[in-house]
Design a protein around this motif. Sequence first.
Motif, PDB file in Angstrom:
ATOM      1  N   GLN A 125      -1.181  12.123   6.640  1.00 25.01           N
ATOM      2  CA  GLN A 125      -0.044  11.375   6.107  1.00 25.01           C
ATOM      3  C   GLN A 125       0.006  11.533   4.583  1.00 25.01           C
ATOM      4  N   ARG A 126       1.213  11.596   4.046  1.00 19.54           N
ATOM      5  CA  ARG A 126       1.487  11.762   2.609  1.00 19.54           C
ATOM      6  C   ARG A 126       1.615  13.221   2.184  1.00 19.54           C
ATOM      7  N   TRP A 127       1.172  14.186   3.051  1.00 20.19           N
ATOM      8  CA  TRP A 127       1.183  15.580   2.615  1.00 20.19           C
ATOM      9  C   TRP A 127       1.888  16.476   3.631  1.00 20.19           C
ATOM     10  N   SER A 128       2.492  17.570   3.131  1.00 20.25           N
ATOM     11  CA  SER A 128       3.149  18.540   3.996  1.00 20.25           C
ATOM     12  C   SER A 128       3.031  19.920   3.343  1.00 20.25           C
ATOM     13  N   GLY A 129       3.676  20.923   3.957  1.00 22.58           N
ATOM     14  CA  GLY A 129       3.617  22.285   3.434  1.00 22.58           C
ATOM     15  C   GLY A 129       2.642  23.141   4.225  1.00 22.58           C
ATOM     16  N   VAL A 130       2.694  24.447   3.988  1.00 20.44           N
ATOM     17  CA  VAL A 130       1.845  25.393   4.713  1.00 20.44           C
ATOM     18  C   VAL A 130       0.369  25.071   4.528  1.00 20.44           C
ATOM     19  N   SER A 131      -0.012  24.688   3.303  1.00 19.13           N
ATOM     20  CA  SER A 131      -1.416  24.378   2.998  1.00 19.13           C
ATOM     21  C   SER A 131      -1.622  22.906   2.687  1.00 19.13           C
ATOM     22  N   CYS A 132      -0.674  22.066   3.075  1.00 17.52           N
ATOM     23  CA  CYS A 132      -0.724  20.619   2.777  1.00 17.52           C
ATOM     24  C   CYS A 132      -0.734  20.375   1.267  1.00 17.52           C
ATOM     25  N   GLU A 133       0.035  21.193   0.563  1.00 17.51           N
ATOM     26  CA  GLU A 133       0.047  21.117  -0.902  1.00 17.51           C
ATOM     27  C   GLU A 133       1.193  20.275  -1.451  1.00 17.51           C
ATOM     28  N   GLU A 134       2.129  19.855  -0.617  1.00 16.38           N
ATOM     29  CA  GLU A 134       3.310  19.136  -1.088  1.00 16.38           C
ATOM     30  C   GLU A 134       3.228  17.655  -0.727  1.00 16.38           C
ATOM     31  N   GLN A 135       3.537  16.786  -1.694  1.00 20.55           N
ATOM     32  CA  GLN A 135       3.569  15.362  -1.436  1.00 20.55           C
ATOM     33  C   GLN A 135       4.812  14.999  -0.612  1.00 20.55           C
ATOM     34  N   VAL A 136       4.647  14.012   0.253  1.00 19.79           N
ATOM     35  CA  VAL A 136       5.774  13.443   0.983  1.00 19.79           C
ATOM     36  C   VAL A 136       6.135  12.114   0.330  1.00 19.79           C
ATOM     37  N   GLU A 137       7.372  11.975  -0.104  1.00 18.00           N
ATOM     38  CA  GLU A 137       7.783  10.751  -0.792  1.00 18.00           C
ATOM     39  C   GLU A 137       7.745   9.560   0.157  1.00 18.00           C
ATOM     40  N   PRO A 138       7.094   8.474  -0.246  1.00 16.93           N
ATOM     41  CA  PRO A 138       7.073   7.275   0.611  1.00 16.93           C
ATOM     42  C   PRO A 138       8.463   6.654   0.692  1.00 16.93           C
ATOM     43  N   PHE A 139       8.710   5.928   1.775  1.00 13.72           N
ATOM     44  CA  PHE A 139      10.011   5.268   1.869  1.00 13.72           C
ATOM     45  C   PHE A 139      10.027   3.988   1.049  1.00 13.72           C
ATOM     46  N   GLU A 140       8.831   3.515   0.660  1.00 13.57           N
ATOM     47  CA  GLU A 140       8.772   2.262  -0.109  1.00 13.57           C
ATOM     48  C   GLU A 140       7.437   2.190  -0.853  1.00 13.57           C
ATOM     49  N   ILE A 141       7.485   1.604  -2.040  1.00 12.08           N
ATOM     50  CA  ILE A 141       6.260   1.327  -2.802  1.00 12.08           C
ATOM     51  C   ILE A 141       6.199  -0.170  -3.063  1.00 12.08           C
ATOM     52  N   GLU A 142       5.073  -0.753  -2.725  1.00 12.55           N
ATOM     53  CA  GLU A 142       4.865  -2.179  -2.997  1.00 12.55           C
ATOM     54  C   GLU A 142       4.095  -2.325  -4.305  1.00 12.55           C
ATOM     55  N   VAL A 143       4.669  -3.047  -5.244  1.00 13.01           N
ATOM     56  CA  VAL A 143       3.974  -3.386  -6.490  1.00 13.01           C
ATOM     57  C   VAL A 143       3.431  -4.802  -6.319  1.00 13.01           C
ATOM     58  N   TRP A 144       2.117  -4.938  -6.278  1.00 13.25           N
ATOM     59  CA  TRP A 144       1.539  -6.259  -6.047  1.00 13.25           C
ATOM     60  C   TRP A 144       0.965  -6.885  -7.328  1.00 13.25           C
ATOM     61  N   ARG A 145       0.947  -6.111  -8.397  1.00 13.13           N
ATOM     62  CA  ARG A 145       0.519  -6.668  -9.685  1.00 13.13           C
ATOM     63  C   ARG A 145       1.036  -5.784 -10.808  1.00 13.13           C
ATOM     64  N   ILE A 146       1.397  -6.408 -11.916  1.00 12.49           N
ATOM     65  CA  ILE A 146       1.727  -5.679 -13.142  1.00 12.49           C
ATOM     66  C   ILE A 146       0.830  -6.197 -14.262  1.00 12.49           C
ATOM     67  N   GLY A 147       0.157  -5.269 -14.912  1.00  9.52           N
ATOM     68  CA  GLY A 147      -0.679  -5.620 -16.052  1.00  9.52           C
ATOM     69  C   GLY A 147      -0.003  -5.208 -17.350  1.00  9.52           C
ATOM     70  N   LEU A 148      -0.050  -6.068 -18.331  1.00  7.05           N
ATOM     71  CA  LEU A 148       0.523  -5.788 -19.650  1.00  7.05           C
ATOM     72  C   LEU A 148      -0.607  -5.318 -20.563  1.00  7.05           C
ATOM     73  N   ARG A 149      -0.605  -4.034 -20.884  1.00  8.72           N
ATOM     74  CA  ARG A 149      -1.687  -3.451 -21.666  1.00  8.72           C
ATOM     75  C   ARG A 149      -1.428  -3.517 -23.170  1.00  8.72           C
ATOM     76  N   ARG A 150      -0.161  -3.465 -23.553  1.00  5.91           N
ATOM     77  CA  ARG A 150       0.156  -3.496 -24.980  1.00  5.91           C
ATOM     78  C   ARG A 150       1.557  -4.073 -25.164  1.00  5.91           C
ATOM     79  N   TYR A 151       1.724  -4.869 -26.231  1.00  6.76           N
ATOM     80  CA  TYR A 151       3.041  -5.440 -26.533  1.00  6.76           C
ATOM     81  C   TYR A 151       3.133  -5.688 -28.037  1.00  6.76           C
ATOM     82  N   PRO A 152       4.351  -5.806 -28.583  1.00  2.00           N
ATOM     83  CA  PRO A 152       4.485  -6.023 -30.032  1.00  2.00           C
ATOM     84  C   PRO A 152       3.970  -7.406 -30.423  1.00  2.00           C
ATOM     85  N   LEU A 153       3.094  -7.457 -31.404  1.00  2.00           N
ATOM     86  CA  LEU A 153       2.466  -8.716 -31.793  1.00  2.00           C
ATOM     87  C   LEU A 153       3.372  -9.563 -32.691  1.00  2.00           C
ATOM     88  N   THR A 154       4.333  -8.921 -33.354  1.00  2.00           N
ATOM     89  CA  THR A 154       5.275  -9.646 -34.208  1.00  2.00           C
ATOM     90  C   THR A 154       6.691  -9.113 -33.973  1.00  2.00           C
TER      91      THR A 154
END
Length: 227
Positions: free
Chosen positions: A87-116
């Motif tokens: 699952q997730r791969w296709s092609g003659v050598s399984c070299e191509e990604q298969v796009e998922p029908f959905e992505i679940e984002v269960w968390r977002i982290g804020l790594r950097r933001y403007p301080l002023t």
Amino acid sequence: MHSILKKTHLISGRTCFSISNINSLYIALKISAQKDIAVKNLLPIYLCILFVLSLTGCKEDDSTDPCDGVICMNGGTCMGGECICPQRWSGVSCEEQVEPFEIEVWRIGLRRYPLTRPDGTDWDPDGGPDLAIEVRYGGQQLFGPFEVIYNTDGSQIYSWDMDIRLDTPGDEYQFLLWEIDDILAGDRELMGQMNFLSYTDDNGFPDIVEIDEGGDLAIRLFVEYRY
């Protein structure tokens, strides 16, 4: 005569009459023809057979594995000379990604933001900014901004747990960061925003997607892929 008809196995995986075998057959036939008139009479036919063997004496070895030399990538396995891809791969050598029908984002982290603010003044004179995030797609709000983290410190990484389903993974989404003074009164100030892609066809399906364009904002998506 049958003792002379020996075959040799070549490294290539093919079974052939070697040149030395054919020479041995020829010499044996000449000797037999001198002793046996029947062999002598059939000598031209035998020579024709030797000539054909010299041209077409090789044939495919039935024991050759059809998967020899077949390379299957990304956990694929070879069966009958063809790659069976996970699952997730296709092609003659399984070299191509298969796009998922959905992505679940269960968390977002804020790594950097403007301080002023751009003019150098503090976002909140009473302490660090009170942060809330929002996620949009095509102008439609998917998350927030209702969960506020108060009096933040710019040296820390903050995160928000959520359950966002991105059903067009290859499209751009919008991330917005707000400084909230009074969430009930709607008193808020936009600190920054950025567009982001949750998926690309060569990203290798990471569990954590880093979104960092080198500006004031950098975020981290924690994701799961649905098929």
